[in-house]
Enzyme design. Structure first.
Site, short mmCIF file in Angstrom:
data_model
loop_
_atom_site.label_atom_id
_atom_site.label_comp_id
_atom_site.label_asym_id
_atom_site.label_seq_id
_atom_site.Cartn_x
_atom_site.Cartn_y
_atom_site.Cartn_z
N TRP A 1 0.84 -1.21 0.00
CA TRP A 1 0.00 0.00 0.00
C TRP A 1 0.87 1.26 0.00
O TRP A 1 0.53 2.27 -0.61
CB TRP A 1 -0.90 0.00 1.24
CG TRP A 1 -1.80 1.20 1.32
CD1 TRP A 1 -3.03 1.35 0.76
CD2 TRP A 1 -1.53 2.43 2.01
NE1 TRP A 1 -3.54 2.59 1.05
CE2 TRP A 1 -2.64 3.28 1.81
CE3 TRP A 1 -0.47 2.91 2.78
CZ2 TRP A 1 -2.72 4.56 2.35
CZ3 TRP A 1 -0.54 4.18 3.31
CH2 TRP A 1 -1.66 5.00 3.09
N HIS A 2 2.02 1.18 0.68
CA HIS A 2 2.87 2.37 0.80
C HIS A 2 3.56 2.75 -0.50
O HIS A 2 3.97 3.90 -0.67
CB HIS A 2 3.91 2.18 1.91
CG HIS A 2 3.35 2.42 3.27
ND1 HIS A 2 2.69 1.45 3.98
CD2 HIS A 2 3.32 3.53 4.05
CE1 HIS A 2 2.29 1.95 5.13
NE2 HIS A 2 2.66 3.21 5.20
N GLY A 3 3.71 1.82 -1.40
CA GLY A 3 4.34 2.19 -2.67
C GLY A 3 4.71 0.99 -3.50
O GLY A 3 4.81 -0.13 -3.00
#
Lengths: 437, 467
Positions: free
Chosen positions: B319-321
């Protein structure tokens, strides 16, 4: 009572903006319609705000919160109370952003937000004062470190950090190979027309004054330029000059400054030293050339920086990065009237930052030369007294993703006898590896 | 538009606040909706259409789910299709190129990369919108038939681009009816100033330190510098992100909303399990409610439970990248969570010795995690971690330690450490008038300092024009 206070406040506020608008637009007469609109908006605002504030504060037992909110919002509003009309920033050496339009000829301006932000960032009230306050705090330290610059007040050094990396961080073997191939390609191409190639790595303060750089340590004392010189020395039709030792000695002799204290570039004296070193080498191939001596020129002394004999004086990069003030100019330099050697200058391309020109010298040596390189070219070309000197600013066309093959016809048509590449050592790898894609 | 930009601080915020204050109650939502759309469209108006499509999908998806609530199969099908619709935008803009790059690498192919810029805040508003959809399916919230109100929930500008991820059920009533009182505005303003100061005065200062270290090859700095870089980045991330959350919560309060807290002093945690109860609470709660529990949560076999935990943290990382560093970072945290679950580490009580050990262990685990998170590649992270522990032998130092950190930065470091501990937790709840006045004066000073810092960041000299 509150309503009267609010009414008075908003009326004055409206009139203030009306006056501001009046002045900006240069209206010849007092505009009654604007005043009426102000009055109406004031009335509505005042009625609504006072009612809402009364509701908001109905449960209020302590007025401290009210004052806090008012002060905070006043602080936030101060910067837009007096938007500056300046179009140019002297301290930043650039044109300020202009107010964008919401629509363009092609329709809605999709960059409006971004452009508005740039405009407001450049024009809000008290901007200069706030910036100077922040910069002065930094300037009061012994060391100053910006994103890309370093200066040490005690050691009197101002260094551009990316060039420092370039001076000492050895490139990968593959990069060295690429550079060698690029240079070899150019040397071979020039040899076909009997043009001699010379490469000059201009020593920088980061290597000349390496021992004085207190925040840095150099385990590897060998500079990248030395490494490159070694790598390129055996290429035929090429001579490489890197006079670091001489510049180090000069820095100890204190004859004159070779580089500006408040800038990363060379002084007239430093440039002449480099020029005469190069000319001594060129003279071996072209014995008829004349080497200009410094005593042939008059000079004036001042504390400013100048990029070339025909340009204006300015305060230097260091001041632009920190506080743009003359009080930080502590050294005096000699500026020589080298421009007297110029007959005329033909501009081929002079878009912002670009430099593609032909310099015609009075009584120049009877040869044609191409002088290509980083910003050091600008000062160097004043001394470089050949009949015709075609100058190309390397960093400009490389930044535009072009390479030297784009100038193949230019070089052939000009048919030079001498081709000189002059790059400050910190940018040598960066530019030479991109010479050909 | 960013909260720390001049456009937001000096124009957008005062105008929206004033308008929101003066319009009648029934128009307040419309003012906020229009303001939120302008806020989003400010930087990249083209991506507004993506967000509007997202709203339409969720609006009609929820209506469909609600309409067929008696027919589970159709209702579930609509839910799945709507979730796919939501995730497809996220997948295309955030992960498509990453997958193509990896396919090209593994199979030696040359599939073209799509030139797209990720719409700002897409991860946040997608998750937020999906939570509404799932909650409608679970019958935990009433369906929102007013399109504008749902649009306001998804686009609400205080939390639009960096969270917290607000669940619909938490603010549904506030959208319909909310109280705007001066004490809330004052509280909100203080939270906003705290957030702005965290961002401008602490995060940006320490960010510069971290950037200096992480921009260099690992062999160019020593062990101590590596630790300074890692700690500076740990604080930068915390103050940047929690600062943004503070600003969002503060703005929410100014406009009459109450958002849940997103950070609760995560760096004082004594286990990674506790860390995740304190760090980015809205995200971990989201994953718990909408991924962990649907996977079976802890009502399954132990092995399956551990797998579920690992999947959740892998998803958190992704989700963060779209980078392998984020994947490894998620797995790193998942690994510690599993170990702690197996050893019951988080619940172990003991004397001061154990407490100290637990603190040190947790700090080491998350700081190393942040190195992985910050590093440009996994390979760089691996070398960096080895350098931190003196296990990387190649050395070619160019800079002394003092290059990386000066007295101002050391002072900010000290402030960052102090403020990461709950020493001033109740500062906003003080009752005494004298304390209140002093605290308000301090907040005004912080605001002025932060604005000065914003102003200084607009200094943009053109250096090489003359040469």
């Amino acid at each position: 009572m509150k309503k009267i206070i609010f009414f008075t406040f908003f009326l004055f506020l409206g009139m203030y903006f009306e006056r501001h608008f009046y002045e900006v637009k240069n209206f010849k007469t007092f505009d009654i319609s604007i005043f009426s609109s102000c009055l109406l908006i004031t009335f509505l605002l005042c009625k609504k705000i006072s009612t809402n504030i009364c509701n908001l504060t109905s449960n209020l037992t302590n007025k401290i919160d009210l004052y806090f909110v008012i002060i905070c919002f006043t602080i936030l509003c101060i910067p837009i109370f007096n938007i500056s009309n300046e179009t140019k920033s002297i301290t930043e050496n650039r044109n300020l952003a202009i107010h964008p339009n919401l629509t363009t000829e092609t329709g809605l301006n999709l960059k409006f937000g971004e452009q508005f932000n740039s405009w407001l960032s450049d024009h809000f009230y008290l901007r200069d004062k706030l910036i100077n306050a922040a910069k002065n705090i930094n300037k009061s330290n012994r060391y100053y470190l910006a994103d890309d610059a370093y200066f040490d007040k005690e050691e009197e050094l101002f260094i551009y950090i990316p060039q420092l990396y370039g001076t000492y961080f050895a490139p990968e073997k593959s990069t060295l190979k690429k550079i060698k191939n690029n240079v070899k390609k150019l040397a071979n191409q020039l040899s076909e027309t009997n043009t001699k190639l010379y490469i000059v790595f201009a020593p920088q303060k980061s290597s000349i004054y390496a021992d004085k750089l207190k925040l840095f340590r150099f385990l590897n004392k060998n500079t990248v330029a030395n490494l490159l010189k070694k790598e390129l020395d055996n290429i035929s039709n090429l001579k490489v000059l890197y006079p670091l030792k001489e510049f180090k000695e000069l820095s100890l002799q204190h004859i004159d400054y070779t580089h500006f204290y408040s800038d990363t570039h060379m002084t007239d004296f430093g440039t002449w030293v480099l020029y005469s070193d190069l000319m001594n080498i060129i003279q071996k191939d072209f014995p008829r050339i004349k080497i200009t001596q410094l005593n042939e020129f008059k000079y004036e002394e001042n504390k400013y920086v100048r990029s070339m004999a025909t340009s204006d004086y300015f305060l230097g990069d260091m001041n632009q990065r920190t506080v743009n003030s003359e009080k930080y100019l502590t050294k005096t330099y000699k500026h020589y009237d080298v421009s007297k050697m110029l007959n005329k200058v033909k501009v081929i391309d002079d878009t912002e930052g670009a430099s593609e020109k032909i310099y015609y010298h009075k009584n120049g040596s009877p040869y044609k030369a191409i002088l290509m390189g980083s910003s050091y070219v600008n000062k160097f070309n004043s001394f470089f007294n050949f009949d015709q000197v075609y100058t190309l600013q390397l960093n400009k066309f490389l930044d535009e993703n072009r390479d030297l093959s784009d100038f193949h016809n230019t070089i052939s048509d000009f048919h030079p006898n001498i081709f000189v590449i002059i790059i400050n050592e910190g940018n040598a790898v960066k530019y030479l590896k991109k010479l050909y894609h | 538009m960013l909260f720390s930009s001049v456009s937001f601080l000096f124009v957008f915020f005062p105008i929206v606040f004033l308008l929101h204050l003066i319009v009648p109650k029934n128009l307040k939502n419309y003012i906020l909706l229009i303001a939120s759309i302008i806020f989003y469209a400010w930087g990249e108006p083209r991506y507004l259409i993506i967000m509007l499509l997202n709203i339409v999908i969720n609006y009609w998806g929820a209506i469909g789910v609600h309409h067929y609530q008696d027919n589970k199969k159709i209702s579930k099908l609509i839910l799945i299709l709507s979730i796919i619709g939501n995730l497809s935008f996220l997948f295309y803009f955030k992960y498509f190129n990453f997958i193509v790059e990896n396919i090209n690498y593994v199979f030696h192919l040359k599939i073209d990369i799509v030139k797209v810029i990720m719409p700002i805040g897409i991860s946040f508003y997608t998750f937020q919108a999906m939570s509404y959809l799932v909650d409608v399916y679970r019958k935990e919230v009433e369906i929102q038939t007013d399109f504008c109100k749902l649009a306001l929930y998804i686009t609400l500008f205080p939390q639009l681009i960096a969270g917290p991820i607000v669940k619909y059920k938490d603010i549904a009533k506030q959208i319909d009816n909310r109280d705007i009182q001066l004490d809330k505005i004052s509280y909100g303003m203080k939270r906003f100033v705290i957030g702005l100061s965290k961002k401008m005065l602490i995060a940006n200062t320490l960010g510069a330190v971290a950037d200096k270290v992480f921009s260099l090859p690992v062999h160019n700095f020593d062990c101590l510098t590596a630790w300074i870089g890692a700690l500076a980045y740990s604080f930068q991330l915390f103050y940047d992100f929690s600062g943004y959350s503070d600003m969002a919560i503060g703005l929410g309060s100014i406009f009459g909303f109450k958002f849940l807290e997103n950070f609760n002093y995560p760096y004082i945690s004594k286990s990674i399990t506790e860390f995740w109860r304190r760090w980015h609470i809205s995200l971990s709660t989201w994953f718990k409610e909408y991924l962990y529990i649907p996977l079976g949560g802890n009502r399954v076999s132990k092995k399956r439970n551990l797998l579920n935990l690992w999947i959740v943290f892998l998803a958190t990382g992704i989700w963060h990248g779209a980078e392998w560093t984020f994947v490894v970072w998620g797995m790193w945290h998942g690994l510690f969570i599993i170990i702690e679950r197996l050893t019951n580490f988080a619940k172990k009580e003991g004397g001061k010795g154990l407490s100290l050990f637990k603190h040190i262990y947790t700090i080491l685990a998350f700081v190393i995690g942040w190195v992985i998170f910050r590093a440009p590649t996994v390979h760089y992270a691996w070398r960096y971690i080895r350098r931190m522990f003196g296990l990387y032998s190649k050395e070619e130092y160019l800079f002394y330690f003092s290059y990386f950190i000066n007295y101002v930065e050391i002072f900010v470091f000290a402030c960052a450490i102090i403020c990461a501990i709950p020493l001033f937790k109740n500062i906003l709840n003080t009752k005494s008038n004298i304390s209140k006045i002093l605290i308000n004066i301090w907040f005004i000073c912080l605001l002025v300092m932060s604005i000065s810092s914003v102003a200084a960041s607009t200094y943009n000299p053109f250096i090489y024009f003359r040469f």
